[in-house]
Design an enzyme around this catalytic site. Structure first.
Site, PDB file in Angstrom:
ATOM      1  CB  SER A  70      -0.904  -0.011   1.237  1.00  0.00           C
ATOM      2  OG  SER A  70      -1.769   1.103   1.235  1.00  0.00           O
ATOM      3  CG  ASP A  71       2.670   5.153  -1.504  1.00  0.00           C
ATOM      4  OD1 ASP A  71       3.698   5.001  -0.813  1.00  0.00           O
ATOM      5  OD2 ASP A  71       2.323   6.250  -1.969  1.00  0.00           O
ATOM      6  CD  GLN A  72      -2.542   7.210   4.190  1.00  0.00           C
ATOM      7  OE1 GLN A  72      -1.795   7.274   5.147  1.00  0.00           O
ATOM      8  NE2 GLN A  72      -3.799   6.816   4.282  1.00  0.00           N
ATOM      9  CB  SER A 107      -2.694   3.033  -4.247  1.00  0.00           C
ATOM     10  OG  SER A 107      -3.195   4.174  -4.899  1.00  0.00           O
TER      11      SER A 107
END
Length: 192
Positions: A70-72, A107
């Site tokens: 995940s990336d934020q 994401s």
């Protein structure tokens, strides 16, 4: 039994994933996230690319397992913000966001040897107008230096907002579990 690896060094994502999965391994993806910021991607494309790159980095050593990454990031007035890392940067972010709305883009990539599934949550947050003193007090209390946007919504950070629009509150904490469950179920995982 199918094995799952969380491609993250985030203690927040690990705690979140434990809500839905009892067993998984955690591996840091060790990618240079800053090198992707100069590619001219939109904020959403950047978050998705980083989630994918994290999954691919971990898959190199765990090719027989299912990887969750995940990336934020924060999108505000055509700028992208990540973790502040220092108190000064956190104060600067709050002073920009104070009294205004921003997007928190999270994401998720779920990757195995056969499939790559990618989905994104976009949350709209409107921050209260904050005084410098309140900003400093909040940062001293919650120490959100390792959080995109400089706030911990699951803690005292919730008090800083007038309005939050999301279809998954866990996305704000760093890992949208509704997306994770949906993508894992597409790969025939049973949850619970």
């Amino acid at each position: 039994m199918k094995k799952i690896v969380l491609a993250s060094s985030s203690k927040y994502r690990k705690v979140l994933l434990h809500r839905i999965l009892k067993e998984f391994e955690t591996v840091s993806p060790d990618i240079d996230e800053k090198s992707f910021h100069s590619l001219g991607l939109s904020p959403r494309e950047l978050a998705e690319r980083l989630a994918l790159e994290k999954a691919l980095a971990v898959q190199k050593k765990h090719s027989d397992q299912t990887i969750i990454a995940s990336d934020q990031l924060v999108h505000f007035e055509n700028q992208v913000f990540g973790k502040p890392e220092t108190k000064e940067h956190a104060i600067g972010q709050f002073e920009l966001f104070s009294g205004k709305s921003h997007e928190l883009i999270t994401s998720v990539c779920v990757l195995n040897h056969a499939e790559c599934l990618l989905e994104t949550n976009i949350t709209q947050l409107t921050m209260k107008k904050l005084t410098h003193e309140r900003i400093q007090k909040y940062i001293d209390e919650d120490l959100p230096l390792d959080c995109a946007g400089s706030y911990k919504i699951e803690k005292l950070g919730i008090s800083l907002f007038e309005n939050i629009q999301t279809n998954d509150p866990t996305a704000i904490e760093g890992l949208p579990l509704t997306i994770v469950v949906k993508l894992l179920e597409q790969l025939d995982f049973q949850i619970p």
